[in-house]
Design a protein around this motif. Sequence first.
Motif, PDB file in Angstrom:
ATOM      1  N   PRO A   1      -4.342  11.579  34.593  1.00 29.59           N
ATOM      2  CA  PRO A   1      -3.062  12.445  35.138  1.00 29.59           C
ATOM      3  C   PRO A   1      -2.861  13.653  34.401  1.00 29.59           C
ATOM      4  CG  PRO A   1      -2.691   9.888  34.826  1.00 29.59           C
ATOM      5  CD  PRO A   1      -4.082  10.012  34.129  1.00 29.59           C
ATOM      6  N   ASP A   2      -2.638  13.623  32.984  1.00 33.95           N
ATOM      7  CA  ASP A   2      -2.453  15.087  32.360  1.00 33.95           C
ATOM      8  C   ASP A   2      -3.567  15.963  32.633  1.00 33.95           C
ATOM      9  OD1 ASP A   2      -0.511  13.683  31.222  1.00 33.95           O
ATOM     10  OD2 ASP A   2      -1.488  13.140  29.099  1.00 33.95           O
ATOM     11  N   ARG A   3      -4.802  15.601  32.721  1.00 35.81           N
ATOM     12  CA  ARG A   3      -6.124  16.568  33.034  1.00 35.81           C
ATOM     13  C   ARG A   3      -5.680  16.968  34.575  1.00 35.81           C
ATOM     14  NH1 ARG A   3      -9.580  16.484  28.997  1.00 35.81           N
ATOM     15  NH2 ARG A   3     -11.434  17.296  30.044  1.00 35.81           N
TER      16      ARG A   3
ATOM     17  N   THR B   1       2.170   2.880  38.148  1.00 37.73           N
ATOM     18  CA  THR B   1       2.409   3.791  37.112  1.00 37.73           C
ATOM     19  C   THR B   1       1.180   4.098  36.573  1.00 37.73           C
ATOM     20  OG1 THR B   1       2.740   1.903  35.755  1.00 37.73           O
ATOM     21  CG2 THR B   1       4.691   2.516  36.782  1.00 37.73           C
ATOM     22  N   PRO B   2       0.962   5.155  35.611  1.00 36.14           N
ATOM     23  CA  PRO B   2      -0.454   5.464  35.180  1.00 36.14           C
ATOM     24  C   PRO B   2      -0.797   4.148  34.182  1.00 36.14           C
ATOM     25  CG  PRO B   2       1.058   7.352  35.043  1.00 36.14           C
ATOM     26  CD  PRO B   2       1.927   6.251  35.594  1.00 36.14           C
TER      27      PRO B   2
ATOM     28  N   THR C   1      -2.622  15.449  49.361  1.00 38.36           N
ATOM     29  CA  THR C   1      -3.040  14.450  48.468  1.00 38.36           C
ATOM     30  C   THR C   1      -2.663  12.973  48.504  1.00 38.36           C
ATOM     31  OG1 THR C   1      -3.014  14.387  45.743  1.00 38.36           O
ATOM     32  CG2 THR C   1      -0.809  14.537  47.157  1.00 38.36           C
ATOM     33  N   ALA C   2      -2.990  12.208  47.726  1.00 39.62           N
ATOM     34  CA  ALA C   2      -2.586  10.773  47.885  1.00 39.62           C
ATOM     35  C   ALA C   2      -1.240  10.477  47.134  1.00 39.62           C
ATOM     36  CB  ALA C   2      -3.712   9.905  47.248  1.00 39.62           C
ATOM     37  N   ALA C   3      -0.584   9.447  47.220  1.00 39.17           N
ATOM     38  CA  ALA C   3       0.609   9.061  46.720  1.00 39.17           C
ATOM     39  C   ALA C   3       0.640   8.848  45.088  1.00 39.17           C
ATOM     40  CB  ALA C   3       1.447   7.849  47.355  1.00 39.17           C
ATOM     41  N   ASP C   4       1.564   9.151  44.700  1.00 40.65           N
ATOM     42  CA  ASP C   4       1.786   8.587  43.335  1.00 40.65           C
ATOM     43  C   ASP C   4       1.049   9.225  41.990  1.00 40.65           C
ATOM     44  OD1 ASP C   4       3.386   7.569  41.398  1.00 40.65           O
ATOM     45  OD2 ASP C   4       4.065   5.645  42.513  1.00 40.65           O
ATOM     46  N   VAL C   5       0.380   8.295  41.287  1.00 42.99           N
ATOM     47  CA  VAL C   5      -0.483   8.556  40.317  1.00 42.99           C
ATOM     48  C   VAL C   5      -1.755   9.046  41.054  1.00 42.99           C
ATOM     49  CG1 VAL C   5       0.587   7.111  38.459  1.00 42.99           C
ATOM     50  CG2 VAL C   5      -1.367   6.206  40.039  1.00 42.99           C
ATOM     51  N   MET C   6      -2.035   8.856  42.262  1.00 40.34           N
ATOM     52  CA  MET C   6      -3.358   9.297  42.813  1.00 40.34           C
ATOM     53  C   MET C   6      -3.531  10.830  43.082  1.00 40.34           C
ATOM     54  SD  MET C   6      -5.072   6.453  45.247  1.00 40.34           S
ATOM     55  CE  MET C   6      -6.640   7.272  45.285  1.00 40.34           C
ATOM     56  N   GLY C   7      -2.352  11.401  42.846  1.00 37.10           N
ATOM     57  CA  GLY C   7      -2.369  12.900  42.995  1.00 37.10           C
ATOM     58  C   GLY C   7      -0.889  13.284  43.047  1.00 37.10           C
TER      59      GLY C   7
END
Length: 367
Positions: A40-42, A93-94, A61-67
């Motif tokens: 996620p940070d990258r 969550t990540p 994009t995809a939802a939440d942590v997928m983008g």
Amino acid sequence: MESLGVVVNPIAGMGGRVGLKGTDGKLEEARRRGAEPRAPDRAREALQALYRRKPELTVYTAADVMGERAVRDAGYEPVVVYDPATAEESRTTPETAETTAADTRAAVEALLEHGVDLVLFVGGDGTAVDVARVLEEESDDPTPMLGVPAGVKIYSSVFAVTPADAGRIAAEFDRVADREVNDIDEEAYREGEVRTELRAVVPVPVAADVQSSKQVSSGNVDSLAAGFAREIDADRTYVFGPGGTVGAIEQELGIDPSPLGVDVWRDGELLARDAAESEILAVLEGPATIVVSPIGGQGFLFGRGNHQLSPAIIRRADEIEVVASGTKLDGIDALRVDTDDRELDDDLRGWMRVRTGRFTTRLVKVV
């Protein structure tokens, strides 16, 4: 480029610093060892670099942590086209996300349905294979893809050198060329054997900062190993990185090396073998030397396959010894670092002396 598709593998690279050499089938073990997400940070870093150049871009994009989170954090208002939670039960969550390869493929399919001009993915070689598979099935003229490096294994030539490079390339590219997607058997990799397989050939933006495929070095490193062993300091702790060249030095010292792991040794005693970041830090005492060899064809010293050598460990060491045969260096245009710490990367850049034989060295620039 008017529209971009973004997909993030939120667990990519989590196994690196804890010594698992990958996350495939090892997610719970990685978490048990204290692994933290890095993708996620990258993703955010790449998208921030993109936003500075193309803030008007439409981003799917995809939802939440997928983008979605990274896209919003970068400044864009994303168009969410896929949600893993609606496909199957998912924790998003990540720290606990458990998206699968099927989620990655479904997200890419949704992105293509919206006609994106480029698929920017965040992950490692396994993620690259999943993205490429969908693109190749799409048509005879597939949509280009570009990788933000976040996995432990980065053998494919579809990745930018750094996340920031990925954002810049996505904003500025004007042509594409076919590049290779490679993957390896992670179970064999954990046992010290590299089995690479060409999985796809896909269009990728043309830019200087797209890395090459990993190449295996050749040449006799016996004299290099012997020369290094002659100069061992008994009061110094040595942190030996992965690879055959460093392994030859370890063998010269009587160590049974972990070919793809990190070993710590001092004055005839092996303090840690195939060690995770925490194990390395626990045994570092006094002056310390990190011994690494660049990846053939790519030139990476840190950030590819040796995430155990974290910024904390690199800063703790007072010396870095780079070793490589002349043959390997002949196939490398420059040395590179990608530690997840921009300040450290900047500190490491500049000319570095590389030992190439018993008495010979060569100056090579870290860019």
